[in-house]
Design a protein around this motif. Structure first.
Motif, PDB file in Angstrom:
ATOM      1  N   ILE A   1      23.847  13.524  38.950  1.00 29.24           N
ATOM      2  CA  ILE A   1      24.817  13.368  37.874  1.00 29.24           C
ATOM      3  C   ILE A   1      24.164  12.560  36.760  1.00 29.24           C
ATOM      4  N   VAL A   2      24.363  12.987  35.534  1.00 33.18           N
ATOM      5  CA  VAL A   2      23.789  12.315  34.371  1.00 33.18           C
ATOM      6  C   VAL A   2      24.474  10.980  34.153  1.00 33.18           C
ATOM      7  N   PHE A   3      23.684   9.960  33.890  1.00 28.75           N
ATOM      8  CA  PHE A   3      24.241   8.671  33.507  1.00 28.75           C
ATOM      9  C   PHE A   3      24.110   8.525  32.002  1.00 28.75           C
TER      10      PHE A   3
ATOM     11  N   SER B   1      19.951  11.349  23.646  1.00 29.09           N
ATOM     12  CA  SER B   1      19.193  11.630  24.869  1.00 29.09           C
ATOM     13  C   SER B   1      20.119  12.057  25.997  1.00 29.09           C
ATOM     14  N   THR B   2      21.275  11.400  26.095  1.00 29.86           N
ATOM     15  CA  THR B   2      22.248  11.748  27.130  1.00 29.86           C
ATOM     16  C   THR B   2      22.749  13.177  26.943  1.00 29.86           C
ATOM     17  N   LEU B   3      23.033  13.560  25.694  1.00 26.48           N
ATOM     18  CA  LEU B   3      23.498  14.917  25.420  1.00 26.48           C
ATOM     19  C   LEU B   3      22.435  15.954  25.774  1.00 26.48           C
ATOM     20  N   LEU B   4      21.185  15.681  25.430  1.00 22.46           N
ATOM     21  CA  LEU B   4      20.103  16.617  25.737  1.00 22.46           C
ATOM     22  C   LEU B   4      19.906  16.740  27.243  1.00 22.46           C
ATOM     23  N   LEU B   5      19.950  15.616  27.957  1.00 17.35           N
ATOM     24  CA  LEU B   5      19.823  15.643  29.408  1.00 17.35           C
ATOM     25  C   LEU B   5      20.982  16.416  30.032  1.00 17.35           C
ATOM     26  N   GLY B   6      22.184  16.234  29.486  1.00 19.26           N
ATOM     27  CA  GLY B   6      23.349  16.962  29.978  1.00 19.26           C
ATOM     28  C   GLY B   6      23.196  18.467  29.813  1.00 19.26           C
ATOM     29  N   GLN B   7      22.557  18.881  28.726  1.00 17.71           N
ATOM     30  CA  GLN B   7      22.341  20.314  28.523  1.00 17.71           C
ATOM     31  C   GLN B   7      21.315  20.863  29.519  1.00 17.71           C
ATOM     32  N   ALA B   8      20.286  20.089  29.817  1.00 16.41           N
ATOM     33  CA  ALA B   8      19.305  20.511  30.822  1.00 16.41           C
ATOM     34  C   ALA B   8      19.981  20.613  32.188  1.00 16.41           C
ATOM     35  N   ARG B   9      20.823  19.647  32.499  1.00 15.76           N
ATOM     36  CA  ARG B   9      21.569  19.658  33.760  1.00 15.76           C
ATOM     37  C   ARG B   9      22.489  20.874  33.827  1.00 15.76           C
TER      38      ARG B   9
ATOM     39  N   GLU C   1      27.167  17.085  43.749  1.00 15.94           N
ATOM     40  CA  GLU C   1      26.601  16.194  42.749  1.00 15.94           C
ATOM     41  C   GLU C   1      26.598  14.762  43.272  1.00 15.94           C
ATOM     42  N   TYR C   2      25.496  14.063  43.002  1.00 16.57           N
ATOM     43  CA  TYR C   2      25.342  12.677  43.425  1.00 16.57           C
ATOM     44  C   TYR C   2      24.775  11.864  42.273  1.00 16.57           C
ATOM     45  N   THR C   3      25.199  10.626  42.175  1.00 16.08           N
ATOM     46  CA  THR C   3      24.640   9.735  41.166  1.00 16.08           C
ATOM     47  C   THR C   3      23.286   9.235  41.660  1.00 16.08           C
TER      48      THR C   3
END
Length: 182
Positions: free
Chosen positions: A70-72, A79-87, A103-105
């Motif tokens: 899970i994205v933090f 950066s968070t938005l870009l990582l979320g799109q990769a996820r 999903e796990y943190t």
């Protein structure tokens, strides 16, 4: 049960595949999907590489389920938005391949692998190597992905049993306290 772990990243997405037979864990494969060959400004092309790479992993290793980090929220929202799109690209490839995705943190994975949630990357690498009896340290992204797969092997059935026994429901009382929602 064959588990595919995915540690999403826009430049480097780690993957790890393990077989779980009861408490016994067996290493199958690990590595990374890299998008560095594509120019930084070409986000759609990078997302397609991640999607295609995860789809290929699903076809090659035939996992029965998948575990994704899970994205933090980073300090930098972009950066968070870009990582979320990769996820999202990775999860879409898994779901399109008819896989159940858990999903796990990072905190949950670190606690499951090392025993505390503030473990460093090197500690995760060392413990994954020991748990899977590997001859050497896996790469950092691959170790995280293998850690997610191990976490799911140990905790997935427990979480599923809890969810089945007591389905989660939205809290309808005390939603505002001190001006915050929770």
């Amino acid at each position: 049960m064959r588990i595919l772990g995915i540690d999403p990243g826009l430049v480097t997405t780690g993957f790890g595949v393990i077989d779980a037979e009861g408490a016994q864990l067996h290493y199958v494969a690990s590595g990374t999907i890299r998008t560095a060959a594509v120019e930084i400004g070409q986000l759609p092309a990078r997302l397609k590489l991640i999607f295609d790479g995860v789809s290929e992993l699903k076809a090659r290793y035939q996992p029965s389920c998948a575990a994704v980090e899970i994205v933090f929220v980073n300090v930098n929202p972009q950066s968070t938005l870009l990582l979320g799109q990769a996820r999202g690209a990775a999860i879409t490839a898994l779901v399109a391949g008819q896989l159940e995705v858990s999903e796990y943190t990072a905190l949950q994975m670190k606690k499951a692998i090392v025993g505390h949630g503030h473990a460093r990357k090197e500690q995760i690498q060392e413990m994954v190597m020991r748990l899977l009896r590997l001859p050497g340290l896996p790469g950092k992204d691959a170790a995280d992905a293998l850690g997610l797969a191990i976490c799911h092997a140990h905790a997935g059935s427990s979480f599923a049993a809890i969810a089945k026994a007591a389905p989660l429901s939205r809290r309808s009382h005390a939603q505002f306290k001190g001006g915050r929602t929770y």
